[in-house]
Design an enzyme around this catalytic site. Sequence first.
Site, mmCIF file in Angstrom:
data_model
loop_
_atom_site.group_PDB
_atom_site.id
_atom_site.type_symbol
_atom_site.label_atom_id
_atom_site.label_comp_id
_atom_site.label_asym_id
_atom_site.label_seq_id
_atom_site.Cartn_x
_atom_site.Cartn_y
_atom_site.Cartn_z
ATOM 1 N N HIS A 134 0.835 -1.217 0.000
ATOM 2 C CA HIS A 134 0.000 0.000 0.000
ATOM 3 C C HIS A 134 0.864 1.258 0.000
ATOM 4 O O HIS A 134 0.434 2.301 0.488
ATOM 5 C CB HIS A 134 -0.964 0.028 1.187
ATOM 6 C CG HIS A 134 -1.710 -1.253 1.392
ATOM 7 N ND1 HIS A 134 -2.923 -1.510 0.815
ATOM 8 C CD2 HIS A 134 -1.374 -2.383 2.077
ATOM 9 C CE1 HIS A 134 -3.320 -2.735 1.152
ATOM 10 N NE2 HIS A 134 -2.394 -3.282 1.909
ATOM 11 N N LYS A 164 15.840 21.989 -11.469
ATOM 12 C CA LYS A 164 15.162 20.727 -11.743
ATOM 13 C C LYS A 164 16.031 19.700 -12.475
ATOM 14 O O LYS A 164 16.829 20.038 -13.339
ATOM 15 C CB LYS A 164 13.897 20.970 -12.586
ATOM 16 C CG LYS A 164 12.751 21.582 -11.821
ATOM 17 C CD LYS A 164 12.167 20.728 -10.712
ATOM 18 C CE LYS A 164 11.345 19.559 -11.186
ATOM 19 N NZ LYS A 164 10.128 19.944 -11.910
ATOM 20 N N ASN A 222 14.681 16.018 -13.914
ATOM 21 C CA ASN A 222 13.462 15.210 -13.890
ATOM 22 C C ASN A 222 13.712 13.763 -14.297
ATOM 23 O O ASN A 222 14.584 13.499 -15.116
ATOM 24 C CB ASN A 222 12.427 15.825 -14.838
ATOM 25 C CG ASN A 222 12.073 17.247 -14.433
ATOM 26 O OD1 ASN A 222 11.935 17.537 -13.251
ATOM 27 N ND2 ASN A 222 11.967 18.132 -15.414
ATOM 28 N N LYS A 226 -1.572 -5.235 -38.815
ATOM 29 C CA LYS A 226 -0.152 -4.870 -38.799
ATOM 30 C C LYS A 226 0.182 -3.579 -38.051
ATOM 31 O O LYS A 226 1.172 -3.562 -37.317
ATOM 32 C CB LYS A 226 0.387 -4.827 -40.240
ATOM 33 C CG LYS A 226 0.605 -6.241 -40.790
ATOM 34 C CD LYS A 226 0.953 -6.275 -42.254
ATOM 35 C CE LYS A 226 -0.213 -6.282 -43.200
ATOM 36 N NZ LYS A 226 -1.339 -7.157 -42.879
HETATM 37 N N1 ARG Z 1 -2.586 -6.328 -47.737
HETATM 38 C C1 ARG Z 1 -3.309 -7.500 -47.396
HETATM 39 C C2 ARG Z 1 -3.206 -7.769 -45.905
HETATM 40 O O1 ARG Z 1 -2.320 -7.294 -45.296
HETATM 41 C C3 ARG Z 1 -2.783 -8.693 -48.123
HETATM 42 C C4 ARG Z 1 -3.810 -9.712 -48.409
HETATM 43 C C5 ARG Z 1 -4.775 -9.191 -49.394
HETATM 44 N N2 ARG Z 1 -5.688 -10.210 -49.782
HETATM 45 C C6 ARG Z 1 -6.803 -9.954 -50.451
HETATM 46 N N3 ARG Z 1 -7.561 -10.937 -50.731
HETATM 47 N N4 ARG Z 1 -7.141 -8.734 -50.765
HETATM 48 O O2 ARG Z 1 -4.013 -8.455 -45.338
#
Ligand code: ARG
Length: 480
Positions: free
Chosen positions: A160, A287, A289, A329
Site C-alpha cells: 500500500h 530541476k 526530472n 499490422k
Molecule cells: N494487404 C493484405 C493484408 O495485409 C494482403 C492480403 C490481401 N488479400 C486480399 N484478398 N485482398 O491483409
Amino acid sequence: MARETPTGETRDPPSYVRTPVAGFLASLPVDRALARHDLAGSIVHAEMLGRTGILTPAEVTTLVGGLRAIGREIAGGSFPWRPELEDVHTNLESRLTEMVGPVGGKLHTARSRNDQVALDERLYLRAAIAEVASLLIRLERVLIERAAAEAATPMPGYTHLQRAQVVTLGHYLLAHFWRFDRDIDRLLATAERASVSPLGAGALAGSTLPIDPLYVATRLGFARPFENSLDAVSDRDPLAEVLFDLALALVHASGLGEEIVLFASKEFAFVRRTAALGSGSSLMPQKRNPDAAELVRAKCGRAIGDLVALATVLKGVPLSYDRDLQEDKPPLFDSVATAKEVVGALIALVGSLEFDRERLRAAAEDPEMLATDLVEHLVGRGVPFREAHEAVGAIARRAAGPIAEAELRSALPAAGPDLAKILDPGAAADRRATPGGPSAKALAAQLALARARCEHRTESLSSLARSVERVEELVNEERK
Ligand code: ARG
C-alpha cells in the site's frame, strides 16, 4: 499509373489492384516492413514449385535469381516502390516480372496473398520476438548485476506504499527480474505456438495443384505446416498473443518506471537525481526530472491500446480471410517498436541508477517495521499469533517514536532475553531466511537461480535466432 520499365515498356498495375478506392485499400506504407520476409517466402515457394514439377528447374533458377536481385535493391534503397500496387506482395511480384519477364507471372502459382501475408507475418513475428526477448535478457543481466551489488543494502519493503517490513535492495531488484523473466517465457512460448507455416492454404481452400506445404514449412524453419486451410489464412492468434505478451511486459516496465520516479523524488531520495534520469526544466534551473522513467511508465498505454485495437479488429470477422485482417499490422508493428524502445531505455536507466545507500539504510531503520519481527519473536516463545499481534499492535498504536527496550519488556512479559537482537533493524532482512526471502543466504540462492534462468533463456533464444536467420540466408546467396 503506368510506368516505364528498364526495357522501355510501360506496365499498368495488374487489374486486381485497379479500383477507385485503391488509395484507401493500400497497405504498402505499413507492410513494406515485411519485404524481406516476403522474399524469403517467395524463394521457398518457387523452390517448392520446382520440386513438385509445377515449374521447370530453369524457371525456378530465374525466379529465385530475380527475387535475390530484388533483395539487393531493397537493401541498397533503390527498389522502385509503387504505391498504386497496393501492397508489398504485388510490388515485389510486379518488379520480378519487370526484371525477369513473363516467367515472373508464374511465381504466384498455387498461392494467394492471403496465405502469403499470413506467412510473412509469422516470419516477422519470430524475428520480432527474438529481438524483444534478447533485449529483455540484457535487462535481466543488468538487474542481476545490480541486485548482486546491493544484496546487503537494507531498504523498506512496501505494501500500500506504506513501510511494511525490511527487505534488501538486491531482493527488490530481483523481484523485477522475475516479472521480466515470465515475459520472456511468454514470448518464447508464443513463438513456439506460432511456428506453423500457413503457405499452401491458398486463398482459403488449398490448391488443385500438387503443392508441398511441408517442404515450405521445413525449409523456413517452422515446426510444421497448417492443419486447416481456412484457419491458416485467418488465424491471427499469435499476433494477439504477442500483443498481450508485450503489453504485460510494458505493464511491468511501467511499474518499475513508476518506482524510479518515486524513488528519485526528494520525498524518498533513494535514487540520486542524475542526468542519466532525464533532462531538466526550461524554466526552473534546479530541476532534474526522471523523464525517461516517466516515458517508460507512459508508453505502456500504447501497447495496451494496440492489444485492444487488434482484439477489436478480430472480433466478429467471419472465416476465412477478410480485409479487416490487414489492420492487424499497425498495432503489431507499433507494439514491437515501442517494446524495443522501452526495454532499451530501461537497460540504460537501470544500469545507471545511483542508489543512495545511506538514505535506504536510514529508512530501513524505521522501528515500526520491526512490529512483525516482535510478533514472531513472541510466537517463537509460545504466544498464540493473534494474541501477539494484538499486544504489539497496541504498543505500535500508542508509540509516538522509538520505544525503549525496558518499556517493551514490561508491555510484553513473554519476550525473551534476546529481545535486543530483535530490535536491531540491521538484522531484520537477514532474519527473513525463508526460501525466496531477503536474507543474505536466501538471496544468494535466488541470485544463483536467476543467473541459471538467464542462461537458460539465452539458450532458448539462440535456437529461435537460428530459425530467424533463415530469412536472410534465403534472400542472400544460399550457403550450401
Ligand atoms: N494487404 C493484405 C493484408 O495485409 C494482403 C492480403 C490481401 N488479400 C486480399 N484478398 N485482398 O491483409
